[in-house]
Scaffold this motif. Sequence first.
Motif, mmCIF file in Angstrom:
data_model
loop_
_atom_site.group_PDB
_atom_site.id
_atom_site.type_symbol
_atom_site.label_atom_id
_atom_site.label_comp_id
_atom_site.label_asym_id
_atom_site.label_seq_id
_atom_site.Cartn_x
_atom_site.Cartn_y
_atom_site.Cartn_z
ATOM 1 N N UNK A 133 0.832 -1.207 0.000
ATOM 2 C CA UNK A 133 0.000 0.000 0.000
ATOM 3 C C UNK A 133 0.869 1.260 0.000
ATOM 4 N N UNK A 134 1.929 1.257 0.810
ATOM 5 C CA UNK A 134 2.828 2.412 0.844
ATOM 6 C C UNK A 134 3.517 2.610 -0.498
ATOM 7 N N UNK A 135 3.827 1.517 -1.165
ATOM 8 C CA UNK A 135 4.511 1.607 -2.459
ATOM 9 C C UNK A 135 3.632 2.240 -3.534
ATOM 10 N N UNK A 136 2.318 2.168 -3.366
ATOM 11 C CA UNK A 136 1.433 2.857 -4.313
ATOM 12 C C UNK A 136 1.502 4.369 -4.123
ATOM 13 N N UNK A 137 2.077 4.811 -2.999
ATOM 14 C CA UNK A 137 2.245 6.239 -2.736
ATOM 15 C C UNK A 137 3.604 6.745 -3.193
ATOM 16 N N UNK A 138 4.401 5.843 -3.798
ATOM 17 C CA UNK A 138 5.694 6.256 -4.345
ATOM 18 C C UNK A 138 6.906 5.728 -3.618
ATOM 19 N N UNK A 139 6.707 4.859 -2.622
ATOM 20 C CA UNK A 139 7.835 4.275 -1.900
ATOM 21 C C UNK A 139 8.269 2.974 -2.568
ATOM 22 N N UNK A 176 -2.570 14.416 3.557
ATOM 23 C CA UNK A 176 -3.595 14.732 2.558
ATOM 24 C C UNK A 176 -2.998 14.793 1.159
ATOM 25 N N UNK A 177 -1.718 15.156 1.083
ATOM 26 C CA UNK A 177 -1.031 15.179 -0.206
ATOM 27 C C UNK A 177 -0.914 13.808 -0.839
ATOM 28 N N UNK A 178 -1.015 12.763 -0.019
ATOM 29 C CA UNK A 178 -1.005 11.389 -0.528
ATOM 30 C C UNK A 178 -2.404 10.920 -0.926
ATOM 31 N N UNK A 179 -3.377 11.804 -0.803
ATOM 32 C CA UNK A 179 -4.748 11.435 -1.154
ATOM 33 C C UNK A 179 -5.526 10.836 -0.003
ATOM 34 N N UNK A 180 -4.969 10.921 1.208
ATOM 35 C CA UNK A 180 -5.649 10.389 2.384
ATOM 36 C C UNK A 180 -6.490 11.492 3.032
ATOM 37 N N UNK A 181 -7.451 11.083 3.795
ATOM 38 C CA UNK A 181 -8.299 12.036 4.515
ATOM 39 C C UNK A 181 -8.314 11.626 5.985
ATOM 40 N N UNK A 182 -7.213 11.869 6.684
ATOM 41 C CA UNK A 182 -7.048 11.308 8.032
ATOM 42 C C UNK A 182 -8.001 11.876 9.069
ATOM 43 N N UNK A 183 -8.576 10.956 9.850
ATOM 44 C CA UNK A 183 -9.388 11.329 11.005
ATOM 45 C C UNK A 183 -8.597 10.890 12.237
ATOM 46 N N UNK A 184 -7.866 11.822 12.831
ATOM 47 C CA UNK A 184 -6.940 11.466 13.915
ATOM 48 C C UNK A 184 -7.659 11.156 15.224
ATOM 49 N N UNK A 185 -8.957 11.453 15.296
ATOM 50 C CA UNK A 185 -9.719 11.187 16.513
ATOM 51 C C UNK A 185 -10.535 9.899 16.433
ATOM 52 N N UNK A 186 -10.483 9.242 15.273
ATOM 53 C CA UNK A 186 -11.250 8.015 15.087
ATOM 54 C C UNK A 186 -10.736 6.918 16.018
ATOM 55 N N UNK A 187 -11.630 6.292 16.750
ATOM 56 C CA UNK A 187 -11.263 5.238 17.694
ATOM 57 C C UNK A 187 -11.265 3.878 17.006
ATOM 58 N N UNK A 188 -10.328 3.033 17.411
ATOM 59 C CA UNK A 188 -10.256 1.686 16.860
ATOM 60 C C UNK A 188 -8.932 1.039 17.206
ATOM 61 N N UNK A 189 -8.590 0.042 16.439
ATOM 62 C CA UNK A 189 -7.296 -0.613 16.609
ATOM 63 C C UNK A 189 -6.248 0.226 15.878
ATOM 64 N N UNK A 190 -5.353 0.837 16.626
ATOM 65 C CA UNK A 190 -4.333 1.702 16.048
ATOM 66 C C UNK A 190 -3.031 0.928 15.902
ATOM 67 N N UNK A 191 -2.548 0.868 14.669
ATOM 68 C CA UNK A 191 -1.260 0.244 14.382
ATOM 69 C C UNK A 191 -0.327 1.316 13.850
ATOM 70 N N UNK A 192 0.785 1.497 14.527
ATOM 71 C CA UNK A 192 1.757 2.552 14.209
ATOM 72 C C UNK A 192 3.007 1.874 13.662
ATOM 73 N N UNK A 214 -0.076 9.031 6.811
ATOM 74 C CA UNK A 214 1.318 8.751 6.400
ATOM 75 C C UNK A 214 2.071 10.079 6.414
ATOM 76 N N UNK A 215 3.231 10.079 7.062
ATOM 77 C CA UNK A 215 4.047 11.289 7.076
ATOM 78 C C UNK A 215 5.513 10.908 7.274
ATOM 79 N N UNK A 216 6.402 11.859 7.009
ATOM 80 C CA UNK A 216 7.838 11.618 7.131
ATOM 81 C C UNK A 216 8.451 12.605 8.120
ATOM 82 N N UNK A 217 9.513 12.162 8.766
ATOM 83 C CA UNK A 217 10.297 13.029 9.645
ATOM 84 C C UNK A 217 11.765 12.846 9.320
ATOM 85 N N UNK A 218 12.485 13.961 9.263
ATOM 86 C CA UNK A 218 13.916 13.922 8.983
ATOM 87 C C UNK A 218 14.662 13.597 10.265
#
Length: 221
Positions: A133-139, A176-192, A214-218
Amino acid sequence: MNEKKPQTIILIAAGIVLALALIWALTRGAHSELGAIADRINELGYHFISDDLLIAYDDADTTISEALDKDEASLKDIIAESKEYGFNSDINKRGGVTLILARENAIIVACYLIDGEIELLFTQIDIQFIADKLNTLGYEFQAGDLTIVLDEKNNSIKEAIKVSETELESILEESRGYGLNPDINKQGRITYIVANRGSDTVQCCLVDGVIELVFTQNTAS
């Protein structure tokens, strides 16, 4: 006039009909049994039908411990999860052991039956599925590049990543630049999940097996 020929044709036709009926009955029985198992799994919040279930192992007169070639101590986390779902989870119980697998998004459900009844059920995250899935975003990740740093039920992304409001806005914009629409308050099973790419760390958050952020940090010093 040869009267045996029509009789022979009738007997052949009857045999074909009988064989088809037997195949249909056996198939219907198998689908009915898998459907019942799917219904039981769905009580945990999934959405499976019988066709989603794969029989991966089936052996008579054995135990789950023998099938997995592991003892109770090494399976304590799996047993604890299974008991949380309400199953007996006796890995030393002897009988006909069947392993059924199913996947919903990135979550793999592994279900061990003994004599047709669910005895042990646990879940795992399909890392290869996430890499794809990540590779479809250019990875260009392989499964081995990804590390799960958190996998927790009844949580939210905001609680899991713990960043400042300023950082959070930047993270949301990138995602959002990856085409995602993140809901950071959504409850559920969180996998990081994190993965290194040069001097950057790619970070990915899933909610119930679906990539939400999905995000990056230097990380260069």
